[in-house]
Design a protein around this motif. Sequence first.
Motif, mmCIF file in Angstrom:
data_model
loop_
_atom_site.group_PDB
_atom_site.id
_atom_site.type_symbol
_atom_site.label_atom_id
_atom_site.label_comp_id
_atom_site.label_asym_id
_atom_site.label_seq_id
_atom_site.Cartn_x
_atom_site.Cartn_y
_atom_site.Cartn_z
ATOM 1 N N TRP A 19 2.330 -79.007 86.876
ATOM 2 C CA TRP A 19 2.769 -77.765 87.510
ATOM 3 C C TRP A 19 3.815 -78.108 88.553
ATOM 4 O O TRP A 19 3.745 -79.165 89.187
ATOM 5 N N LYS A 38 12.162 -73.013 84.828
ATOM 6 C CA LYS A 38 11.339 -72.277 83.869
ATOM 7 C C LYS A 38 11.446 -72.894 82.478
ATOM 8 O O LYS A 38 10.454 -72.978 81.755
ATOM 9 N N GLY A 42 7.938 -73.823 82.071
ATOM 10 C CA GLY A 42 7.378 -72.613 81.470
ATOM 11 C C GLY A 42 6.585 -71.806 82.480
ATOM 12 O O GLY A 42 7.050 -71.524 83.582
ATOM 13 N N ASP A 43 5.356 -71.452 82.125
ATOM 14 C CA ASP A 43 4.500 -70.658 83.009
ATOM 15 C C ASP A 43 3.807 -71.501 84.070
ATOM 16 O O ASP A 43 3.000 -70.991 84.830
ATOM 17 N N ARG A 44 4.115 -72.785 84.122
ATOM 18 C CA ARG A 44 3.511 -73.675 85.119
ATOM 19 C C ARG A 44 4.421 -73.841 86.326
ATOM 20 O O ARG A 44 4.428 -74.870 86.977
ATOM 21 N N ARG A 50 7.784 -65.515 89.978
ATOM 22 C CA ARG A 50 7.395 -66.232 88.768
ATOM 23 C C ARG A 50 5.979 -65.819 88.381
ATOM 24 O O ARG A 50 5.320 -65.114 89.127
ATOM 25 N N PRO A 51 5.480 -66.326 87.251
ATOM 26 C CA PRO A 51 4.121 -65.940 86.843
ATOM 27 C C PRO A 51 3.072 -66.194 87.933
ATOM 28 O O PRO A 51 2.154 -65.412 88.096
ATOM 29 N N ASN A 53 3.110 -66.242 91.676
ATOM 30 C CA ASN A 53 3.995 -65.900 92.792
ATOM 31 C C ASN A 53 3.593 -66.645 94.057
ATOM 32 O O ASN A 53 2.427 -66.747 94.388
#
Length: 81
Positions: A19, A38, A42-44, A50-51, A53
């Motif tokens: 992460w 990103k 990615g989502d990490r 961002r995913p 916050n």
Amino acid sequence: MITNFFIPELNNHDVQELWFQQDGATCHTARATIDLLKDTFGDRLISRFRPVNWPPRSCDLTPLDYFLWGYVKSLVYADKP
């Protein structure tokens, strides 16, 4: 700096579960920077908008404060003086 040093160094390691946390300060959240991070994480990605916050100049504790310092303290005090 990210493209010349950080990303190439990451390519030398297994970062599938890594992460990346940014402090979310506005100077660190330029669209080009966020897009690059990103694409890499990615989502990490923990940052502003961002995913996961993380508001700028947050007074909240960081994940290190929740885990690392307690863990280190438990190692230091494992043998009572």
